[in-house]
Design a protein around this motif. Structure first.
Motif, PDB file in Angstrom:
ATOM      1  N   MET A   1       0.848  -1.256  -0.041  1.00 41.63           N
ATOM      2  CA  MET A   1      -0.035   0.011  -0.100  1.00 41.63           C
ATOM      3  C   MET A   1       0.904   1.186   0.110  1.00 41.63           C
ATOM      4  SD  MET A   1      -3.370   0.904   2.241  1.00 41.63           S
ATOM      5  CE  MET A   1      -3.072   1.307   3.894  1.00 41.63           C
ATOM      6  N   LYS A   2       0.529   2.273  -0.788  1.00 40.44           N
ATOM      7  CA  LYS A   2       1.245   3.366  -0.904  1.00 40.44           C
ATOM      8  C   LYS A   2       0.979   4.416  -0.006  1.00 40.44           C
ATOM      9  CE  LYS A   2       3.228   6.229  -4.691  1.00 40.44           C
ATOM     10  NZ  LYS A   2       2.993   6.614  -6.241  1.00 40.44           N
ATOM     11  N   GLN A   3       1.891   5.176   0.849  1.00 37.25           N
ATOM     12  CA  GLN A   3       1.689   6.103   1.847  1.00 37.25           C
ATOM     13  C   GLN A   3       1.473   7.247   0.943  1.00 37.25           C
ATOM     14  OE1 GLN A   3       1.703   5.680   5.013  1.00 37.25           O
ATOM     15  NE2 GLN A   3       2.414   3.616   4.856  1.00 37.25           N
ATOM     16  N   ASN A   4       0.509   8.154   1.926  1.00 36.60           N
ATOM     17  CA  ASN A   4       0.097   9.488   1.296  1.00 36.60           C
ATOM     18  C   ASN A   4       1.382  10.319   1.590  1.00 36.60           C
ATOM     19  OD1 ASN A   4      -1.223  11.769   0.784  1.00 36.60           O
ATOM     20  ND2 ASN A   4      -2.439  11.736   2.651  1.00 36.60           N
ATOM     21  N   PRO A   5       1.829  10.913   0.366  1.00 36.91           N
ATOM     22  CA  PRO A   5       3.149  11.797   0.419  1.00 36.91           C
ATOM     23  C   PRO A   5       2.815  13.186   0.865  1.00 36.91           C
ATOM     24  CG  PRO A   5       1.963  11.680  -1.806  1.00 36.91           C
ATOM     25  CD  PRO A   5       1.201  10.916  -0.960  1.00 36.91           C
ATOM     26  N   THR A   6       1.589  13.559   1.225  1.00 37.69           N
ATOM     27  CA  THR A   6       1.332  14.879   1.861  1.00 37.69           C
ATOM     28  C   THR A   6       1.753  14.707   3.343  1.00 37.69           C
ATOM     29  OG1 THR A   6      -0.900  14.468   2.067  1.00 37.69           O
ATOM     30  CG2 THR A   6      -0.468  15.729   0.110  1.00 37.69           C
ATOM     31  N   PRO A   7       2.356  15.723   3.851  1.00 30.19           N
ATOM     32  CA  PRO A   7       2.772  15.942   5.195  1.00 30.19           C
ATOM     33  C   PRO A   7       1.226  15.647   6.122  1.00 30.19           C
ATOM     34  CG  PRO A   7       3.367  18.097   4.340  1.00 30.19           C
ATOM     35  CD  PRO A   7       2.716  17.090   3.180  1.00 30.19           C
ATOM     36  N   ALA A   8       1.362  14.988   7.395  1.00 31.39           N
ATOM     37  CA  ALA A   8       0.210  14.960   8.192  1.00 31.39           C
ATOM     38  C   ALA A   8       0.019  16.341   8.877  1.00 31.39           C
ATOM     39  CB  ALA A   8       0.344  14.078   9.346  1.00 31.39           C
ATOM     40  N   PRO A   9      -1.397  16.689   9.084  1.00 34.20           N
ATOM     41  CA  PRO A   9      -1.413  18.035   9.520  1.00 34.20           C
ATOM     42  C   PRO A   9      -1.135  18.107  11.079  1.00 34.20           C
ATOM     43  CG  PRO A   9      -3.676  16.877   9.349  1.00 34.20           C
ATOM     44  CD  PRO A   9      -2.377  15.904   8.770  1.00 34.20           C
ATOM     45  N   ILE A  10      -0.313  18.866  11.487  1.00 35.87           N
ATOM     46  CA  ILE A  10       0.201  19.251  12.730  1.00 35.87           C
ATOM     47  C   ILE A  10      -0.057  20.399  13.117  1.00 35.87           C
ATOM     48  CG2 ILE A  10       2.570  19.283  14.373  1.00 35.87           C
ATOM     49  CD1 ILE A  10       3.692  17.057  12.349  1.00 35.87           C
ATOM     50  N   LYS A  11      -0.944  20.768  13.974  1.00 36.55           N
ATOM     51  CA  LYS A  11      -1.316  22.155  14.559  1.00 36.55           C
ATOM     52  C   LYS A  11      -0.421  22.495  15.697  1.00 36.55           C
ATOM     53  CE  LYS A  11      -6.244  21.408  12.974  1.00 36.55           C
ATOM     54  NZ  LYS A  11      -7.341  21.115  13.427  1.00 36.55           N
ATOM     55  N   ILE A  12      -0.005  23.630  15.620  1.00 31.31           N
ATOM     56  CA  ILE A  12       0.832  24.330  16.680  1.00 31.31           C
ATOM     57  C   ILE A  12       0.209  25.676  17.301  1.00 31.31           C
ATOM     58  CG2 ILE A  12       3.103  24.961  17.336  1.00 31.31           C
ATOM     59  CD1 ILE A  12       4.257  23.472  14.813  1.00 31.31           C
ATOM     60  N   ASN A  13       0.041  25.599  18.610  1.00 32.67           N
ATOM     61  CA  ASN A  13      -0.567  26.778  19.235  1.00 32.67           C
ATOM     62  C   ASN A  13       0.175  27.000  20.351  1.00 32.67           C
ATOM     63  OD1 ASN A  13      -3.081  26.081  17.647  1.00 32.67           O
ATOM     64  ND2 ASN A  13      -3.674  24.738  19.209  1.00 32.67           N
ATOM     65  N   GLY A  14       0.391  28.343  20.475  1.00 29.36           N
ATOM     66  CA  GLY A  14       1.076  29.117  21.407  1.00 29.36           C
ATOM     67  C   GLY A  14       0.229  29.967  22.143  1.00 29.36           C
ATOM     68  N   SER A  15      -0.137  29.912  23.402  1.00 30.45           N
ATOM     69  CA  SER A  15      -1.248  30.763  24.123  1.00 30.45           C
ATOM     70  C   SER A  15      -0.315  32.050  24.606  1.00 30.45           C
ATOM     71  CB  SER A  15      -2.041  29.772  25.222  1.00 30.45           C
ATOM     72  OG  SER A  15      -2.621  31.040  25.867  1.00 30.45           O
ATOM     73  N   ASN A  16      -0.193  33.193  24.112  1.00 36.58           N
ATOM     74  CA  ASN A  16       0.277  34.172  24.288  1.00 36.58           C
ATOM     75  C   ASN A  16       1.942  34.042  24.424  1.00 36.58           C
ATOM     76  OD1 ASN A  16      -1.969  35.664  24.592  1.00 36.58           O
ATOM     77  ND2 ASN A  16      -2.183  34.852  26.932  1.00 36.58           N
ATOM     78  N   ILE A  17       2.285  33.353  23.466  1.00 32.59           N
ATOM     79  CA  ILE A  17       3.762  32.916  23.475  1.00 32.59           C
ATOM     80  C   ILE A  17       4.055  33.182  21.983  1.00 32.59           C
ATOM     81  CG2 ILE A  17       5.394  31.376  23.479  1.00 32.59           C
ATOM     82  CD1 ILE A  17       3.523  29.886  25.760  1.00 32.59           C
ATOM     83  N   ASP A  18       5.185  33.722  21.769  1.00 34.68           N
ATOM     84  CA  ASP A  18       5.910  33.848  20.559  1.00 34.68           C
ATOM     85  C   ASP A  18       6.938  32.653  20.102  1.00 34.68           C
ATOM     86  OD1 ASP A  18       6.694  34.555  17.985  1.00 34.68           O
ATOM     87  OD2 ASP A  18       8.263  36.326  18.904  1.00 34.68           O
ATOM     88  N   LEU A  19       6.431  31.698  19.581  1.00 33.27           N
ATOM     89  CA  LEU A  19       7.331  30.702  18.977  1.00 33.27           C
ATOM     90  C   LEU A  19       8.406  30.571  18.333  1.00 33.27           C
ATOM     91  CD1 LEU A  19       4.271  27.853  18.960  1.00 33.27           C
ATOM     92  CD2 LEU A  19       5.951  28.606  21.224  1.00 33.27           C
ATOM     93  N   GLY A  20       8.539  31.991  17.503  1.00 28.69           N
ATOM     94  CA  GLY A  20       9.464  32.061  16.630  1.00 28.69           C
ATOM     95  C   GLY A  20       9.373  31.130  15.330  1.00 28.69           C
ATOM     96  N   GLU A  21      10.478  30.989  14.666  1.00 28.09           N
ATOM     97  CA  GLU A  21      10.365  30.353  13.272  1.00 28.09           C
ATOM     98  C   GLU A  21      11.062  28.911  13.370  1.00 28.09           C
ATOM     99  OE1 GLU A  21      12.176  32.646  10.200  1.00 28.09           O
ATOM    100  OE2 GLU A  21      10.895  34.104  10.574  1.00 28.09           O
ATOM    101  N   ALA A  22      11.946  28.881  14.304  1.00 26.15           N
ATOM    102  CA  ALA A  22      12.655  27.634  14.477  1.00 26.15           C
ATOM    103  C   ALA A  22      11.863  26.539  15.005  1.00 26.15           C
ATOM    104  CB  ALA A  22      14.045  27.901  15.190  1.00 26.15           C
ATOM    105  N   LEU A  23      11.072  26.918  16.150  1.00 27.64           N
ATOM    106  CA  LEU A  23      10.536  25.906  16.922  1.00 27.64           C
ATOM    107  C   LEU A  23       9.404  25.133  16.017  1.00 27.64           C
ATOM    108  CD1 LEU A  23      10.353  24.449  19.627  1.00 27.64           C
ATOM    109  CD2 LEU A  23       8.636  26.239  20.303  1.00 27.64           C
ATOM    110  N   PRO A  24       8.404  25.834  15.465  1.00 27.15           N
ATOM    111  CA  PRO A  24       7.742  25.241  14.523  1.00 27.15           C
ATOM    112  C   PRO A  24       8.215  24.246  13.600  1.00 27.15           C
ATOM    113  CG  PRO A  24       6.879  27.519  14.796  1.00 27.15           C
ATOM    114  CD  PRO A  24       8.401  27.340  15.384  1.00 27.15           C
ATOM    115  N   ARG A  25       9.398  24.583  12.974  1.00 27.48           N
ATOM    116  CA  ARG A  25       9.996  23.622  11.939  1.00 27.48           C
ATOM    117  C   ARG A  25      10.566  22.438  12.752  1.00 27.48           C
ATOM    118  NH1 ARG A  25      12.476  28.139   9.170  1.00 27.48           N
ATOM    119  NH2 ARG A  25      14.051  28.131  10.859  1.00 27.48           N
ATOM    120  N   LYS A  26      10.993  22.718  13.851  1.00 25.21           N
ATOM    121  CA  LYS A  26      11.585  21.837  14.733  1.00 25.21           C
ATOM    122  C   LYS A  26      10.432  20.763  15.007  1.00 25.21           C
ATOM    123  CE  LYS A  26      13.735  20.686  19.252  1.00 25.21           C
ATOM    124  NZ  LYS A  26      14.445  21.243  20.341  1.00 25.21           N
TER     125      LYS A  26
END
Length: 115
Positions: A1-26
């Motif tokens: 069976m072939k895997q779905n090539p699109t990445p899985a949805p990963i939702k990232i929430n920061g409640s009143n926190i600036d996560l920057g650019e590096a942390l969401p990529r990580k």
């Protein structure tokens, strides 16, 4: 069976926190890698950060395959450490679930061989 090539949805929430650019990529890279290591496919995940005084709390909800949702939470002095600790907990839970699935398959196979 072939895997779905699109990445899985990963939702990232920061409640009143600036996560920057590096942390969401990580988060995207490492969470997908851990899930694929044990089950090959990540259905969906949510990562949330909150602040409690000087501590940052990270909560990860992950669903792989058709298994129940895995939840891990940890607190640390910065967001990266909190995420790393929560990710380690998710990895341990995924490993245990994979072992349980493999054990149940072995039991089913041996029962079928005896029948």
């Amino acid at each position: 069976m072939k895997q779905n090539p699109t990445p899985a949805p990963i939702k990232i929430n920061g409640s009143n926190i600036d996560l920057g650019e590096a942390l969401p990529r990580k988060i995207q890279d490492e969470l997908a890698h851990v899930a694929e290591t044990y089950f090959g496919h990540l259905n969906h995940a949510t990562v949330g950060f909150t602040r409690d005084g000087n501590w940052y709390c990270c909560t990860i909800n992950v669903q792989v395959s058709n298994l129940k949702v895995i939840i891990a939470e940890s607190s640390a002095t910065d967001c990266h450490k909190a995420f790393d600790q929560s990710l380690a907990k998710v990895g341990r839970q995924l490993l245990r679930r994979k072992q349980r699935v493999a054990d149940s398959r072995r039991v089913q196979m041996s029962a079928a061989a005896l029948a």
